[in-house]
Design an enzyme around this catalytic site. Structure first.
Site, PDB file in Angstrom:
ATOM      1  N   ASN A  90      -7.191 -11.452  -3.455  1.00 14.47           N
ATOM      2  CA  ASN A  90      -7.320 -10.096  -2.934  1.00 14.47           C
ATOM      3  C   ASN A  90      -8.681  -9.554  -3.341  1.00 14.47           C
ATOM      4  O   ASN A  90      -9.041  -9.606  -4.508  1.00 14.47           O
ATOM      5  CB  ASN A  90      -6.180  -9.227  -3.487  1.00 14.47           C
ATOM      6  CG  ASN A  90      -6.182  -7.811  -2.949  1.00 14.47           C
ATOM      7  OD1 ASN A  90      -5.750  -6.892  -3.624  1.00 14.47           O
ATOM      8  ND2 ASN A  90      -6.650  -7.611  -1.736  1.00 14.47           N
ATOM      9  N   GLY A  91      -9.432  -9.038  -2.343  1.00 19.79           N
ATOM     10  CA  GLY A  91     -10.732  -8.442  -2.640  1.00 19.79           C
ATOM     11  C   GLY A  91     -11.844  -9.008  -1.785  1.00 19.79           C
ATOM     12  O   GLY A  91     -11.923 -10.219  -1.566  1.00 19.79           O
ATOM     13  N   HIS A 122      -6.143  -9.826  -7.741  1.00 20.61           N
ATOM     14  CA  HIS A 122      -7.184  -8.932  -7.230  1.00 20.61           C
ATOM     15  C   HIS A 122      -8.393  -9.129  -8.142  1.00 20.61           C
ATOM     16  O   HIS A 122      -8.321  -8.855  -9.338  1.00 20.61           O
ATOM     17  CB  HIS A 122      -6.705  -7.485  -7.266  1.00 20.61           C
ATOM     18  CG  HIS A 122      -7.644  -6.530  -6.604  1.00 20.61           C
ATOM     19  ND1 HIS A 122      -7.246  -5.286  -6.159  1.00 20.61           N
ATOM     20  CD2 HIS A 122      -8.966  -6.617  -6.302  1.00 20.61           C
ATOM     21  CE1 HIS A 122      -8.283  -4.651  -5.616  1.00 20.61           C
ATOM     22  NE2 HIS A 122      -9.344  -5.444  -5.703  1.00 20.61           N
ATOM     23  N   ALA A 178      -5.966  -5.255   2.194  1.00 25.45           N
ATOM     24  CA  ALA A 178      -5.462  -3.879   2.148  1.00 25.45           C
ATOM     25  C   ALA A 178      -6.354  -2.992   2.998  1.00 25.45           C
ATOM     26  O   ALA A 178      -6.038  -2.675   4.141  1.00 25.45           O
ATOM     27  CB  ALA A 178      -5.404  -3.390   0.697  1.00 25.45           C
ATOM     28  N   GLU A 179      -7.505  -2.602   2.455  1.00 29.28           N
ATOM     29  CA  GLU A 179      -8.417  -1.695   3.149  1.00 29.28           C
ATOM     30  C   GLU A 179      -8.860  -2.261   4.492  1.00 29.28           C
ATOM     31  O   GLU A 179      -8.904  -1.550   5.502  1.00 29.28           O
ATOM     32  CB  GLU A 179      -9.635  -1.413   2.263  1.00 29.28           C
ATOM     33  CG  GLU A 179     -10.442  -0.212   2.694  1.00 29.28           C
ATOM     34  CD  GLU A 179      -9.850   1.117   2.246  1.00 29.28           C
ATOM     35  OE1 GLU A 179     -10.358   2.162   2.687  1.00 29.28           O
ATOM     36  OE2 GLU A 179      -8.882   1.104   1.464  1.00 29.28           O
ATOM     37  N   MET A 211       0.852  -1.194   0.000  1.00 27.81           N
ATOM     38  CA  MET A 211       0.000   0.000   0.000  1.00 27.81           C
ATOM     39  C   MET A 211       0.884   1.239   0.000  1.00 27.81           C
ATOM     40  O   MET A 211       1.708   1.418   0.909  1.00 27.81           O
ATOM     41  CB  MET A 211      -0.921  -0.006   1.229  1.00 27.81           C
ATOM     42  CG  MET A 211      -1.897  -1.171   1.238  1.00 27.81           C
ATOM     43  SD  MET A 211      -2.904  -1.256   2.742  1.00 27.81           S
ATOM     44  CE  MET A 211      -1.736  -1.946   3.928  1.00 27.81           C
ATOM     45  N   CYS A 236      -2.108  -1.664 -10.099  1.00 27.99           N
ATOM     46  CA  CYS A 236      -2.481  -0.304  -9.689  1.00 27.99           C
ATOM     47  C   CYS A 236      -3.332   0.359 -10.766  1.00 27.99           C
ATOM     48  O   CYS A 236      -2.892   0.504 -11.915  1.00 27.99           O
ATOM     49  CB  CYS A 236      -1.239   0.545  -9.427  1.00 27.99           C
ATOM     50  SG  CYS A 236      -1.638   2.236  -8.888  1.00 27.99           S
TER      51      CYS A 236
END
Length: 430
Positions: free
Chosen positions: A209-210, A176, A233-234, A25, A109
């Site tokens: 991821n997600g 992702h 991540a978030e 990140m 990204c």
């Protein structure tokens, strides 16, 4: 020279079979945050995305972003680069390989800066270039090369993309489950079906991821997709204890993080501030005066004091509020508990007075003569932050120009330079 492990052997041995992974990140997965996350269940961490070309040419950039962050507790560690030139990418890898356990190529990204720089997900159609980059790095560097990708709309194309990267030498793939266009208000739901299809089609470890907000999501994702690990991540930013299956009071995580920051200096102040904004997100919607204070303070002591004030207010609310204390509509827990932030669903487009569709909630509009007084209603986020720190400063270019002409007298005739002065020239204000 030690034998370079590959594929599943690399994942099982070097990465110790990591299942719980903290994502790369930008400005957020720095050493202090990685150490905090590892204390609370994370088994593998990535550095923030680093720019390969800058890493090669700038010794200070290398020192600040990797070399000075070497810490025995911070392993296994994968360093991530964005790049679009095979030779530059390999040079960056060679400079980083002794400080990490693998090198990751960012192909996911979706931000505008990546589009302008021609890297990240904006390389996903250039398979020949990507094959060359991965192949060359796999041949030249002493640690494994991994990749982080986003999916295509078509599942078959996503699978072929993953197989191409595997054939080129990628030893681990993070998928992702969102497309290039799923970002910001249009983030939407990640497709675990795409991730599962990739997992079934390749012979290397795959991370998903997600859609990860709780430990139960991690377990469900692994069960449904068959992946070796799950990256957050978030979810991790709002609750660094996510992988423990624990939702602690925000102040516990904030205080522990600040303690780690003080133990492992230097840590860029903007990183610390951003983490506190994420951790205290829900509470700051209520205590907006402290939100402004958090944006303005200029040192670590100031940030620590604002966090302390937030804790005291929450504890006072607990003491005085009884069973209903801290309850906010839309939140499953009181606002002072670490929990995910769920982006609101974008509203459907609405028609303006001309019958043209515009996005709901979009404040930018063409200014007519009668509404020019509202020209400053839609300041950018950056200017909003500056205004919070300096509320008396005028950040509106239109009003700046107007005030300039109103108050600056013409040197020739003494009239304001907006009143049809014959000496008035077209002036601009920066």
């Amino acid at each position: 020279m030690a034998v370079k492990l590959q594929g599943f052997e690399f994942w099982k041995t070097t990465l110790r079979g990591a299942r719980y992974v903290v994502a790369p990140m930008v400005d957020q997965s720095e050493l202090a945050w990685r150490l905090l996350s590892r204390r609370h269940g994370a088994e593998l961490c990535y550095t923030p995305m680093l720019h390969a070309q800058v890493f090669v040419r700038d010794a200070n950039y290398r020192k600040d972003n990797l070399y000075s962050e070497v810490c025995p507790e911070d392993r296994p560690l994968i360093t991530q680069f964005c790049a679009n030139d095979p030779e530059v990418f390999v040079q960056a890898c060679l400079l980083a390989q002794d400080y990490c356990d693998a090198i990751d190529l960012n192909l996911g990204c979706p931000q505008m800066i990546a589009k302008r720089g021609h890297y990240g997900v904006f390389l996903q159609d250039e398979w020949e270039l990507l094959e060359k980059m991965v192949k060359l790095a796999n041949e030249k560097i002493s640690v494994p090369i991994t990749c982080k990708i986003r999916v295509f709309n078509k599942m078959e194309e996503t699978v072929q993309y993953a197989q191409m990267l595997e054939k080129a030498g990628c030893q681990l793939l993070t998928v992702h489950g969102r497309t290039k266009d799923q970002k910001g208000p249009a983030t939407g739901i990640a497709s675990w079906e795409h991730i599962k299809a990739v997992r079934n089609a390749v012979n290397i470890p795959v991370f998903a991821n997600g859609n990860i907000q709780h430990l139960s999501d991690v377990e469900q994702c692994m069960e449904e997709t068959g992946v070796q690990g799950v990256m957050s991540a978030e979810g991790n930013l709002h609750n660094p204890a996510l992988f423990e299956g624990h939702s602690p009071p925000v102040w516990e995580m904030a205080e522990e993080y600040l303690e780690v920051v003080s133990q492992y200096p230097p840590c860029t102040l903007s990183y610390v501030r951003a983490h506190l904004f994420k951790l205290w997100h829900h509470t700051l919607q209520i205590h907006k005066d402290l939100r402004e204070e958090l944006a303005k303070v200029k040192n670590l002591q100031g940030l620590t004091e604002v966090s302390r004030q937030l804790r005291l207010r929450c504890q006072e609310e607990i003491t005085n509020g009884g069973e209903e204390a801290g309850q906010v509509v839309g939140l499953p827990f009181p606002h002072w508990i670490c929990q995910p932030y769920v982006r609101p669903v974008p509203k459907a487009p609405v028609a303006n007075s001309n019958g043209t569709e515009v996005k709901a909630g979009c404040h930018k509009r063409a200014l007519s003569q009668e509404d020019s007084d509202g020209a400053c209603d839609a300041l950018s986020k950056n200017k909003q932050k500056k205004k919070a720190r300096n509320p008396h400063k005028n950040f509106c270019p239109e009003q700046k120009r107007e005030l300039f002409f109103l108050y600056i007298k013409c040197e020739q005739c003494g009239n304001p330079k907006g009143n049809q002065c014959v000496f008035n020239l077209s002036l601009s204000v920066g």
